[in-house]
Design an enzyme around this catalytic site. Structure first.
Site, PDB file in Angstrom:
ATOM      1  N   GLU A  84       1.339  28.081  11.985  1.00 43.24           N
ATOM      2  CA  GLU A  84       1.632  27.608  13.354  1.00 43.24           C
ATOM      3  C   GLU A  84       3.137  27.414  13.577  1.00 43.24           C
ATOM      4  O   GLU A  84       3.789  26.693  12.819  1.00 43.24           O
ATOM      5  CB  GLU A  84       0.891  26.278  13.581  1.00 43.24           C
ATOM      6  CG  GLU A  84       0.998  25.770  14.996  1.00 43.24           C
ATOM      7  CD  GLU A  84       0.175  24.499  15.237  1.00 43.24           C
ATOM      8  OE1 GLU A  84      -0.869  24.306  14.571  1.00 43.24           O
ATOM      9  OE2 GLU A  84       0.595  23.701  16.071  1.00 43.24           O
ATOM     10  N   LYS A 262      -5.277  15.594  13.655  1.00 45.09           N
ATOM     11  CA  LYS A 262      -5.015  17.008  13.332  1.00 45.09           C
ATOM     12  C   LYS A 262      -3.506  17.217  13.172  1.00 45.09           C
ATOM     13  O   LYS A 262      -3.050  17.930  12.281  1.00 45.09           O
ATOM     14  CB  LYS A 262      -5.583  17.900  14.433  1.00 45.09           C
ATOM     15  CG  LYS A 262      -5.592  19.384  14.117  1.00 45.09           C
ATOM     16  CD  LYS A 262      -4.348  20.124  14.533  1.00 45.09           C
ATOM     17  CE  LYS A 262      -4.443  21.608  14.243  1.00 45.09           C
ATOM     18  NZ  LYS A 262      -3.237  22.353  14.596  1.00 45.09           N
ATOM     19  N   ASP A 278      -6.255  21.540  -3.086  1.00 42.73           N
ATOM     20  CA  ASP A 278      -7.505  21.739  -2.344  1.00 42.73           C
ATOM     21  C   ASP A 278      -7.385  21.085  -0.960  1.00 42.73           C
ATOM     22  O   ASP A 278      -7.447  19.855  -0.831  1.00 42.73           O
ATOM     23  CB  ASP A 278      -8.645  21.115  -3.159  1.00 42.73           C
ATOM     24  CG  ASP A 278     -10.005  21.269  -2.504  1.00 42.73           C
ATOM     25  OD1 ASP A 278     -10.067  21.551  -1.294  1.00 42.73           O
ATOM     26  OD2 ASP A 278     -11.017  21.098  -3.205  1.00 42.73           O
ATOM     27  N   HIS A 376       6.666  25.802  20.841  1.00 41.43           N
ATOM     28  CA  HIS A 376       5.849  26.964  20.459  1.00 41.43           C
ATOM     29  C   HIS A 376       6.418  28.238  21.066  1.00 41.43           C
ATOM     30  O   HIS A 376       6.483  29.273  20.449  1.00 41.43           O
ATOM     31  CB  HIS A 376       4.420  26.799  20.976  1.00 41.43           C
ATOM     32  CG  HIS A 376       3.587  25.941  20.088  1.00 41.43           C
ATOM     33  ND1 HIS A 376       2.356  25.487  20.449  1.00 41.43           N
ATOM     34  CD2 HIS A 376       3.798  25.469  18.862  1.00 41.43           C
ATOM     35  CE1 HIS A 376       1.849  24.750  19.483  1.00 41.43           C
ATOM     36  NE2 HIS A 376       2.704  24.727  18.505  1.00 41.43           N
TER      37      HIS A 376
END
Ligand code: MEV
Length: 426
Positions: A84, A262, A278, A376
């Site tokens: 991202e 998130k 992991d 972005h």
């Protein structure tokens, strides 16, 4: 799309190249696709084949470096693997803001993992509990015999806790085996210990054991950190206010809390990937911890200090390893650990929790001010400029025109490139 059948028997018996050929043939990949598939990068086919089954290739992602991190008075360069855009820049920006007031203060993180053993079909739970507690030292000794080195280094199985559960299938007794896994993530260690002691426990308690497996809710590996984010560097009192409102929103709304968390995991997972850890275990642990009080909540907290600066705090379980698993097998994970210079799994968890807080702060700062898309779009614009055929020396110019006009269409970018190439001054 061609119609394919998935019942390919014994795909694992093929060589890697044979598998690539077979899949390419089945789904009609082009020769260019096959060329990409054949390019394994720095991982040999032997290494790849030892990592997972039915390997057909290796998958690349960008790895970036987050800068400006000071954690417990030590500077870190943090490798992050993530697809991202803006995430690495955002973390660095938040770390720069935190640096003015000393950076991140992270608490010591222990390395105790829990393995669960599920006893069912018990005749008498109290007798079973007594039997286990009476033979606790024998059970711990059996577990430790499996990992003598861990034990020699002052790690290993250290305690047993019991928990009665009433389930729709009847009463169960759950044994928690606590193991200090030192610098490992520890799932393999605790799983093998739990499996090794199960027959003895079954016999002691006259019961049937089904599950014996690590818990990813690693509540003995809680990482906590705190940082003060300068009011002026954040953009003023209004931004501070907006962040407090954003947190208040997340505290009462799980739809928002999930996205809030998130953002935190954007950082933590990127570091976990870079170091060969992991990521699913971390996600599972984080979200279970976020709902431990019965309501899914944000993992971070914000408040203001006497000068109006924002105090950020983050707390979650972080089970990361610097030995075992992929960490030493994967050459890039090895390089990441060298870049980080961490001496223990606990120190890596301190870096991770600080990165998580930085990421969360940066996201909230952007959300309450210019919005998340601007950052972005800066990278997106460069990609579009390149796709539109801009030569290297014009990429920056073309992308800044796209950003200025807030138009990110390829045809528009092509037109700009052609006009610039024709010598037009834009
Ligand atoms: C995007 O990857 C992460 C954010 O959605 C986090 C947030 O909303 O707090 C920006």
């Amino acid at each position: 799309m061609p119609i394919i059948r998935s019942d390919i028997s014994g795909l694992y018996n093929y060589s890697l190249e044979e598998r690539q050929d077979l899949i390419a043939k089945l789904v009609k990949l082009s020769s260019d696709d096959l060329k990409i598939l054949r390019n394994l990068g720095y991982l040999s086919s032997i290494k790849l084949n030892t990592m997972i089954e039915n390997v057909i290739g290796s998958y690349q992602l960008p790895m970036g470096i987050a800068t400006y991190f000071k954690i417990n008075n030590k500077d870190y360069l943090i490798p992050m693997v993530i697809e991202e855009p803006s995430v690495v820049a955002a973390a660095s920006n938040a770390a720069k803001i935190a640096r003015k007031h000393g950076g991140f203060q992270a608490e010591k993180v222990s390395s105790i993992m829990i393995s669960q053993i599920q006893l069912t079909h018990l005749k008498d739970i109290s007798t079973a509990k007594e039997a286990i507690l009476k033979n606790k030292s024998q059970i711990l000794k059996m577990a430790n015999e499996l990992h003598p080195t861990l034990n020699k280094l002052n790690g290993g199985a250290i305690d047993i806790q019991l928990k009665e559960l009433n389930t729709k299938r009847g009463a169960m007794l759950i044994v928690h085996l606590l193991v200090d896994v030192l610098n490992a993530m520890g799932a393999n260690i605790v799983n093998s210990m739990a499996e090794a002691i199960t027959p003895y426990i079954e016999q002691l308690c006259d019961s049937k054991v089904y599950l014996r497996i690590v818990s990813n809710l690693a509540t003995y590996r809680i990482a906590k950190c705190r940082a003060v984010f300068d009011k002026e560097l954040l953009g003023g009192a209004e931004v501070v206010d907006g962040i407090l409102d954003a947190l208040a929103f997340a505290e009462v709304d799980p739809y928002r809390a999930s996205t809030h968390n998130k953002g935190i995991m954007n950082g933590i997972i990127a570091l976990a990937l870079a170091t060969g850890n992991d990521t699913r275990a971390l996600e599972a642990g984080a979200h279970a911890y976020a709902s431990l009080n019965g309501k899914y909540s944000p993992l971070s907290k914000y408040s203001i200090d006497a000068d109006g600066n924002l105090i950020g705090e983050l707390e979650l379980p972080i089970a990361l390893g610097i030995i075992g698993g992929m960490t030493k097998i994967h050459p890039m994970a090895n390089i990441s650990l060298k870049i980080l210079g961490v001496k223990s799994a606990g120190e890596l968890a301190q870096v991770a929790v600080s990165l998580g807080l930085a990421q969360n702060l940066a996201a909230l700062k952007a959300l309450v001010s210019e919005g998340i898309q601007r950052g972005h779009m800066a990278l997106h614009a460069r990609n579009i400029a390149k796709l539109a055929g801009a030569p290297d020396d014009l990429v920056q110019k073309v992308s800044s025109i796209l950003i200025k006009n807030n138009v990110f269409r390829l045809d528009y970018a092509k037109n700009i490139v052609n006009r610039l190439l024709a010598g037009e001054k834009l």
